[in-house]
Enzyme design. Structure first.
Site, short mmCIF file in Angstrom:
data_model
loop_
_atom_site.label_atom_id
_atom_site.label_comp_id
_atom_site.label_asym_id
_atom_site.label_seq_id
_atom_site.Cartn_x
_atom_site.Cartn_y
_atom_site.Cartn_z
N SER A 69 0.84 -1.20 0.00
CA SER A 69 0.00 0.00 0.00
C SER A 69 0.88 1.25 0.00
O SER A 69 2.08 1.17 0.23
CB SER A 69 -0.88 0.01 1.26
OG SER A 69 -0.05 0.25 2.38
N LYS A 70 0.24 2.36 -0.22
CA LYS A 70 0.97 3.62 -0.22
C LYS A 70 1.57 3.87 1.17
O LYS A 70 2.67 4.36 1.31
CB LYS A 70 0.03 4.76 -0.61
CG LYS A 70 0.71 6.12 -0.49
CD LYS A 70 -0.01 7.20 -1.22
CE LYS A 70 0.79 8.48 -1.28
NZ LYS A 70 1.34 8.93 -0.01
N ARG A 71 0.80 3.45 2.18
CA ARG A 71 1.26 3.65 3.55
C ARG A 71 2.58 2.89 3.80
O ARG A 71 3.51 3.42 4.39
CB ARG A 71 0.19 3.22 4.54
CG ARG A 71 0.27 3.92 5.86
CD ARG A 71 -1.11 4.17 6.46
NE ARG A 71 -1.96 3.00 6.33
CZ ARG A 71 -2.10 2.07 7.28
NH1 ARG A 71 -1.42 2.14 8.40
NH2 ARG A 71 -2.92 1.06 7.11
N ALA A 122 4.77 2.01 1.58
CA ALA A 122 5.84 2.64 0.81
C ALA A 122 6.32 3.90 1.52
O ALA A 122 7.52 4.12 1.67
CB ALA A 122 5.34 2.97 -0.59
N ASP A 123 5.37 4.69 2.01
CA ASP A 123 5.73 5.92 2.74
C ASP A 123 6.59 5.58 3.95
O ASP A 123 7.61 6.20 4.21
CB ASP A 123 4.48 6.67 3.22
CG ASP A 123 3.76 7.35 2.07
OD1 ASP A 123 4.34 7.41 0.97
OD2 ASP A 123 2.62 7.79 2.27
#
Ligand code: GLU
Length: 506
Positions: free
Chosen positions: A259-261, A263-264
């Site tokens: 998810s983007k989370r 990756a962040d």
């Protein structure tokens, strides 16, 4: 074999996810391999999720990645328009045909009606069991329906999914898939705003655009049986495309979907290009801006789910086209290993010409307002080349070529800075002080000469010497580094270090 026509069909609901780029890539590889056509269709029928700028972002991302569109949005083609919102009237005709042939029906239920249904039967879906308790053209009389339609009452059109039927489909990656029709709900085909849903528009367009293969993410597999029914009821079964549902992209540890989370949190991009959230204004860094080269990203993405069946890992786009087959895509989720992406980037960066690499360094220096001769830049690039991962690293890891260190690596200071070091460094700097045009060999010979005179092993002071010159514990070849800096600068830096670290020694 049927003419290969594939489409990448994103919805412009935000930035394109990196998984979307992989989907586009696999479509593109298949199209190119079989001299087929790669189509870009924008699926923008959900007006509530439309994000301005998203379409342009998709187009720019694909262009940057080297995925060329033959037909579609921005290019045109024989089946235009390729933006679904511009094809609205067309879907209506097909929805009507389904209603007329008793494969779909009007449903007039309000939000409240639907809520009550869910209250009556928890987890209920609108299907063969519940539909007869609802307000639709199957339960109301023809007169009532006509009346509602004539006064413009809001309605949706739903697919009439058969009660007990096995729906089969063959997925090129997953093999044979069978679903009981009782598991499928009466999906909405036309919404009350007159727009089709994804399902109807997707099937109608794939048919009209003569799509031969539908290659898309695994999250769409549950929709495929419904699409099979639509092809059947619209009389297009023979023209139905072949399906290939791509494996999920997993978190680096393999546990769950990326998810983007994640990756962040782990500090890597999830979008191909920078994306500014139109609401919050927050900018998410893209692969491009983070310094990934498109050829590296493509090589990396190609291997997330596919493999060539050989040991070869480095593939140009041309080589991927040559080697690619849908049969070699696996079913298992693909772990997103950003280190591998960096490894590819290192490789592709190193294989750039010196001029390009020099350009990277000079670009960074320009931003910092630092002048640098072509000759110096060339030497820096040559000595740094094997150490960099991103274009910006020439500057980031080579700042000491332009500014003298003001602080020193603490570990090296505590472990390696002592009286012997100071003796050697003092003697060495004095030796080179008066000369000019220091060259790496001379620096090395001078250092050897000094250490042997003092009876101190060169190996014992090397790290301290590096630290006095660069501030750091590691870096490119030290002798060449000194050559690039020149006699006077090396002398100055060594003396600054000795002065600054004096306290420690005495
Ligand atoms: N519009 C869908 C998406 O955003 C396309 C799915 C498909 O390729 O059928 O992913």
């Amino acid at each position: 074999m049927r003419e290969v026509r594939v489409r990448f069909a994103p919805s412009p609901t935000g930035a394109l996810h990196i998984g979307g780029v992989r989907t586009a890539l696999y479509n593109y590889l298949l199209a190119r391999k079989y001299n087929g056509t790669m189509i870009l269709r924008i699926e923008d029928t959900d007006q509530t999720r439309y994000v301005p700028g998203a379409e342009a972002y998709i187009v720019e991302s694909l262009a940057w990645a080297g995925i060329k569109i033959d037909e579609g949005v921005g290019v045109g083609g024989p089946y235009a328009p390729y933006r679904q919102s511009e094809r609205k009237a067309l879907y209506k005709t097909y929805a009507q045909k389904l209603v007329d042939e008793d494969h779909a029906y009007y449903a007039f239920d309000t939000e409240q009606d639907l809520e009550e249904m869910r209250k009556r039967t928890p987890n209920a879906q609108y299907d063969g069991v519940t539909r007869m308790q609802m307000k639709n053209s199957l339960t109301l009389s023809g007169k009532e329906v006509a009346q509602k339609l004539s006064v413009g009452e809001k309605y949706v059109i739903r697919l009439k999914v058969p009660g007990k039927e096995e729906i089969h489909l063959t997925d090129l990656i997953r093999g044979s898939v069978t679903v009981q029709s009782s598991q499928v709900d009466d999906k909405v085909l036309m919404k009350s705003d007159g727009m089709p849903t994804y399902h109807l528009a997707n099937v109608v367009d794939d048919y009209l655009m003569k799509i031969s293969h539908v290659i898309r993410g695994e999250e769409w597999l549950p929709s495929a049986p419904l699409h099979v029914l639509l092809y059947r009821y619209l009389g297009w079964e023979k023209e139905m495309p072949q399906f290939a549902h791509l494996p999920l992209l997993l978190k680096p540890d393999g546990n769950g979907k990326l998810s983007k989370r994640d990756a962040d949190k782990m500090g890597f991009p999830i979008f191909p290009l920078n994306w500014q959230d139109p609401e919050s204004g927050h900018v998410a860094i893209g692969y491009r801006e983070a310094g990934y080269l498109p050829e590296a990203l493509i090589n990396f993405l190609a291997f997330l789910g596919w493999n060539p069946g050989t040991e070869q890992e480095l593939f140009s786009m041309e080589q991927l086209i040559e080697a690619f087959t849908l049969e070699r895509i696996g079913k298992a989720g693909a772990r997103f290993d950003i280190q591998k992406a960096q490894w590819f980037n290192q490789h592709y960066l190193r294989s750039k010409s010196d001029d390009v690499l020099i350009g990277y360094l000079l670009d960074s220096l320009k931003k910092e307002n630092i002048d640098c001769s072509q000759e110096k830049a060339k030497k820096i690039v040559a000595v740094m080349k094997e150490r960099v991962t991103f274009p910006k690293d020439f500057w980031e890891q080579g700042k000491f070529f332009f500014t003298a260190p003001v602080s020193f690596d603490e570990q090296v200071v505590s472990k390696k800075w002592n009286d012997d070091t100071v003796k050697v460094l003092t003697a060495f700097s004095n030796e080179i002080k008066s000369g000019s045009n220091l060259i790496a060999e001379t620096a090395k010979d001078t250092l050897e000469m000094v250490t042997s005179k003092l009876g101190i092993k060169t190996g014992h002071i090397l790290q301290a010497l590096r630290m006095s010159i660069t501030g750091g514990a590691s870096g490119p070849d030290l002798m060449i580094t000194m050559e690039i800096l020149g006699n006077a600068e090396v002398f100055k830096r060594i003396h600054f270090a000795i002065k600054t670290l004096k306290v420690k020694v005495t």
